[in-house]
Design a protein around this motif. Structure first.
Motif, short mmCIF file in Angstrom:
data_model
loop_
_atom_site.label_atom_id
_atom_site.label_comp_id
_atom_site.label_asym_id
_atom_site.label_seq_id
_atom_site.Cartn_x
_atom_site.Cartn_y
_atom_site.Cartn_z
N SER A 20 5.30 3.10 -3.32
CA SER A 20 4.09 3.50 -4.03
C SER A 20 2.92 2.66 -3.51
N ARG A 21 1.72 3.04 -3.88
CA ARG A 21 0.54 2.27 -3.48
C ARG A 21 -0.54 2.40 -4.53
N ASP A 22 -1.35 1.37 -4.62
CA ASP A 22 -2.50 1.35 -5.52
C ASP A 22 -3.72 1.09 -4.64
N ARG A 30 14.31 -3.01 14.59
CA ARG A 30 13.53 -2.70 13.40
C ARG A 30 13.72 -1.23 13.05
N GLU A 31 13.96 -0.93 11.77
CA GLU A 31 14.20 0.44 11.36
C GLU A 31 13.25 0.85 10.24
N PHE A 32 12.96 2.12 10.23
CA PHE A 32 12.09 2.71 9.22
C PHE A 32 12.79 2.71 7.87
N VAL A 33 12.02 2.40 6.81
CA VAL A 33 12.57 2.41 5.45
C VAL A 33 11.91 3.49 4.61
N ALA A 34 10.57 3.46 4.53
CA ALA A 34 9.87 4.41 3.66
C ALA A 34 8.43 4.55 4.11
N ALA A 35 7.83 5.69 3.76
CA ALA A 35 6.44 5.96 4.12
C ALA A 35 5.73 6.62 2.96
N ILE A 36 4.41 6.44 2.94
CA ILE A 36 3.59 7.05 1.90
C ILE A 36 2.25 7.44 2.50
N THR A 37 1.74 8.60 2.11
CA THR A 37 0.46 9.06 2.62
C THR A 37 -0.69 8.32 1.96
N LYS A 38 -1.89 8.55 2.47
CA LYS A 38 -3.06 7.81 2.02
C LYS A 38 -3.27 7.95 0.51
N GLY A 39 -3.16 9.15 0.01
CA GLY A 39 -3.37 9.37 -1.41
C GLY A 39 -2.16 9.13 -2.26
N GLY A 40 -1.03 8.89 -1.62
CA GLY A 40 0.20 8.64 -2.37
C GLY A 40 0.94 9.87 -2.81
N GLY A 41 0.44 11.03 -2.39
CA GLY A 41 1.04 12.27 -2.86
C GLY A 41 2.32 12.68 -2.17
N SER A 42 2.59 12.07 -1.05
CA SER A 42 3.79 12.42 -0.29
C SER A 42 4.49 11.16 0.18
N THR A 43 5.81 11.13 0.01
CA THR A 43 6.61 9.99 0.43
C THR A 43 7.80 10.46 1.26
N ASN A 44 8.36 9.53 2.00
CA ASN A 44 9.51 9.84 2.84
C ASN A 44 10.38 8.59 2.93
N SER A 74 5.73 -6.35 -2.38
CA SER A 74 4.32 -5.97 -2.36
C SER A 74 3.76 -6.20 -0.97
N CYS A 75 2.78 -5.41 -0.61
CA CYS A 75 2.07 -5.55 0.66
C CYS A 75 0.59 -5.49 0.35
N ALA A 76 -0.09 -6.63 0.47
CA ALA A 76 -1.51 -6.69 0.17
C ALA A 76 -2.31 -6.54 1.45
N ALA A 77 -3.26 -5.63 1.44
CA ALA A 77 -4.11 -5.37 2.60
C ALA A 77 -5.49 -5.96 2.37
N SER A 78 -6.08 -6.45 3.44
CA SER A 78 -7.45 -6.95 3.39
C SER A 78 -8.15 -6.58 4.68
N MET A 137 0.48 -1.97 -1.51
CA MET A 137 1.60 -1.05 -1.43
C MET A 137 2.83 -1.75 -1.97
N TYR A 138 3.72 -0.98 -2.58
CA TYR A 138 4.90 -1.56 -3.19
C TYR A 138 6.17 -0.90 -2.65
N LEU A 139 7.27 -1.62 -2.79
CA LEU A 139 8.59 -1.05 -2.54
C LEU A 139 9.51 -1.56 -3.64
#
Length: 115
Positions: free
Chosen positions: A70-72, A44-58, A20-24, A78-80
């Motif tokens: 995913s993200r809420d 450091r290497e890229f693992v995953a990405a998600i857009t603001k609305g969560g509609g697109s991932t990579n 989990s990644c908690a933002a404040s 944000m979760y992995l």
């Protein structure tokens, strides 16, 4: 924006973990979010990405089919979800949040996968 990761730990190969990644702070300014990882002696290497609305991932090819990002936005988290973990997934996992003018990083959470 402040980010804090959690959920790391020690797991046997084939096991699962959920990070989990908690933002404040100024969370309304966050756009895309990503997970990166840093293994000992490696960049450091890229693992995953998600857009603001969560509609697109990579995903990085190395985790595709095993990890799910995913993200809420209602909780600013944000979760992995990491399944079928391998020893080569051992690393410190960092989350990143992008705004219009900067990238923000969390301190990381250690994931160790034993063979």
């Amino acid at each position: 924006v402040d980010l804090v990761e959690s959920g790391g730990g020690f797991v046997q190969a084939g096991g699962s973990l959920r990070l989990s990644c908690a933002a404040s702070g100024s969370t309304s300014t966050i756009d895309a979010m990503r997970w990166y990882r840093e293994a000992p002696g490696k960049q450091r290497e890229f693992v995953a990405a998600i857009t603001k609305g969560g509609g697109s991932t990579n995903y990085a090819d190395s985790v595709k089919g095993r990890f799910t990002i995913s993200r809420d936005n209602t909780k600013n988290v944000m979760y992995l979800q990491m399944n079928s973990l391998k020893p080569e997934d051992t690393a410190v996992y960092h989350c990143m949040a992008a705004t219009d003018d900067s990238w923000y990083w969390g301190p990381g959470t250690q994931v160790t996968v034993s063979s």
